[in-house]
Motif scaffolding. Structure first.
Motif, PDB file in Angstrom:
ATOM      1  N   TYR A  67       0.841  -1.200   0.000  1.00 17.82           N
ATOM      2  CA  TYR A  67       0.000   0.000   0.000  1.00 17.82           C
ATOM      3  C   TYR A  67       0.874   1.247   0.000  1.00 17.82           C
ATOM      4  CZ  TYR A  67      -3.685   3.285   1.401  1.00 17.82           C
ATOM      5  OH  TYR A  67      -4.566   4.342   1.457  1.00 17.82           O
ATOM      6  N   TYR A  70       2.632   1.914  -3.304  1.00 11.40           N
ATOM      7  CA  TYR A  70       1.712   2.349  -4.360  1.00 11.40           C
ATOM      8  C   TYR A  70       1.261   3.798  -4.157  1.00 11.40           C
ATOM      9  CZ  TYR A  70      -1.884   1.909  -7.935  1.00 11.40           C
ATOM     10  OH  TYR A  70      -2.636   2.086  -9.068  1.00 11.40           O
ATOM     11  N   PHE A  71       0.928   4.170  -2.916  1.00  8.29           N
ATOM     12  CA  PHE A  71       0.298   5.459  -2.684  1.00  8.29           C
ATOM     13  C   PHE A  71       1.252   6.554  -2.199  1.00  8.29           C
ATOM     14  CE2 PHE A  71      -3.403   2.619  -2.489  1.00  8.29           C
ATOM     15  CZ  PHE A  71      -4.242   3.287  -3.376  1.00  8.29           C
ATOM     16  N   ILE A  74       1.585   9.473  -4.607  1.00  2.00           N
ATOM     17  CA  ILE A  74       0.361  10.276  -4.651  1.00  2.00           C
ATOM     18  C   ILE A  74       0.289  11.188  -3.436  1.00  2.00           C
ATOM     19  CG2 ILE A  74      -2.167  10.168  -4.713  1.00  2.00           C
ATOM     20  CD1 ILE A  74      -1.835   7.371  -5.998  1.00  2.00           C
ATOM     21  N   LEU A  90      -0.555   9.308   4.309  1.00  5.94           N
ATOM     22  CA  LEU A  90      -0.371   7.859   4.212  1.00  5.94           C
ATOM     23  C   LEU A  90      -0.852   7.151   5.466  1.00  5.94           C
ATOM     24  CD1 LEU A  90       3.127   7.618   2.507  1.00  5.94           C
ATOM     25  CD2 LEU A  90       0.974   6.739   1.598  1.00  5.94           C
ATOM     26  N   GLY A  93      -4.527   7.065   5.496  1.00  7.55           N
ATOM     27  CA  GLY A  93      -4.998   6.104   4.502  1.00  7.55           C
ATOM     28  C   GLY A  93      -4.882   4.677   4.992  1.00  7.55           C
ATOM     29  N   GLY A 100      -6.070  -0.386   2.495  1.00  9.16           N
ATOM     30  CA  GLY A 100      -6.736  -0.572   1.216  1.00  9.16           C
ATOM     31  C   GLY A 100      -7.557  -1.838   1.113  1.00  9.16           C
ATOM     32  N   HIS A 111     -10.662   5.995   1.035  1.00  4.61           N
ATOM     33  CA  HIS A 111      -9.490   5.600   1.824  1.00  4.61           C
ATOM     34  C   HIS A 111      -9.349   6.398   3.120  1.00  4.61           C
ATOM     35  CE1 HIS A 111      -7.048   2.964  -1.013  1.00  4.61           C
ATOM     36  NE2 HIS A 111      -8.177   3.215  -1.659  1.00  4.61           N
ATOM     37  N   TYR A 143      -7.484   7.645  -6.448  1.00  6.30           N
ATOM     38  CA  TYR A 143      -6.813   8.924  -6.627  1.00  6.30           C
ATOM     39  C   TYR A 143      -7.759  10.075  -6.310  1.00  6.30           C
ATOM     40  CZ  TYR A 143      -4.432   5.438  -9.458  1.00  6.30           C
ATOM     41  OH  TYR A 143      -3.853   4.275  -9.890  1.00  6.30           O
ATOM     42  N   TYR A 146      -7.916  10.519  -2.586  1.00  2.00           N
ATOM     43  CA  TYR A 146      -6.765  11.256  -2.048  1.00  2.00           C
ATOM     44  C   TYR A 146      -6.914  12.755  -2.279  1.00  2.00           C
ATOM     45  CZ  TYR A 146      -3.627   7.628  -0.317  1.00  2.00           C
ATOM     46  OH  TYR A 146      -3.044   6.640   0.449  1.00  2.00           O
TER      47      TYR A 146
END
Length: 268
Positions: A67, A70-71, A74, A90, A93, A100, A111, A143, A146
């Motif tokens: 996770y 990946y994020f 972003i 993060l 999230g 996730g 998220h 996305y 976020y």
């Protein structure tokens, strides 16, 4: 003798007639057989089901580490754009979405556990939380979740004191979120701080802060000045900084709502 010949002729005619019928029957049967092997046309997927599948795009991850990988980029983009520490984004999230993999997140791409609230016009999903059947926001992809998280924090006055903190003060941000009412859990700050330190999420803040471009962008996310970017309007800027269009126009001596990319606007 004549009777015998006549009988043979009659029998011959009968045999020929039967053979002709048999061939005709075989030909007809053969034609049917060829028709039976034609490939059938595929069944068309219903339009509504196709649209639902095409629009809703969750990201499947197998662990917290995955996770983060990946994020993290972003979250760093959101930090550059809005001044919210990537470590905080993060950690929230991870906590709110179960890395996730939480039930609500898989159904909604939400998220950050953001509820519908008054004025929300996007997708909705009802889910049991503090109370039964509460309304949560639903997004087409993570996305958007976020970005909405960033807009949620920057457009509400109760979170304004957070942006007076240093961008790398993740402990102050964690405590400030709880104080502003983001979560009802009294241990919310400790949980965020624990995640940040366990997975060293603060290093993503450091990467942005060490970058000259990142420092320049962060300077412009403060309350004093904003550099206009493509897609900005006075209304969107006023929402980001919790002010009004009229206040922006007065502060910058604007006679109209027209602004240009690269233009510097005073916020206060």
């Amino acid at each position: 003798m004549r009777k015998t010949v006549s009988l043979l002729i009659i029998l011959g005619l009968i045999a020929a007639s039967c053979g002709s019928k048999k061939k005709a029957a075989q030909k007809k049967h053969s034609k049917k057989g060829r028709t039976a092997h034609v490939t059938p046309k595929p069944v068309k997927t219903p339009d509504k089901e196709h649209e639902r599948t095409a629009e809703f795009k969750p990201v499947m991850v197998n662990s917290t580490e995955e996770y983060i990988r990946y994020f993290a980029p972003i979250a760093q983009d959101e930090m550059r754009e809005f001044g919210i520490p990537a470590s905080i984004t993060l950690a929230q999230g991870i906590l709110e979405s179960g890395s996730g993999r939480g039930e609500l997140t898989l159904k909604t791409n939400n998220h950050f556990g953001i509820k519908c609230h008054t004025g929300w016009e996007g997708g909705m999903e009802y889910h049991d939380d503090d109370e039964k059947g509460e309304c949560f926001r639903k997004y087409n992809d993570p996305y958007t979740s976020y970005r909405d998280h960033s807009l949620f924090l920057t457009s509400r006055s109760r979170y304004a004191p957070l942006f007076d903190l240093r961008t790398d003060d993740y402990k102050g941000w964690a405590k400030g979120l709880r104080k502003a009412g983001y979560a009802t859990d009294p241990r919310y700050p400790q949980k965020l701080i624990g995640l940040i330190e366990r997975y060293e999420l603060y290093r993503y803040d450091d990467q942005v802060l060490r970058s000259p471009e990142g420092r320049k962008q962060l300077k412009n996310t403060g309350k004093q000045i904003h550099v206009v970017r493509r897609g900005d309007t006075l209304y969107s800027i006023s929402r980001r900084y919790n002010t009004t269009v009229d206040a922006l126009k007065r502060a910058n001596r604007l006679r109209s709502d027209n602004i240009a990319v690269g233009q510097e606007l005073k916020i206060r």
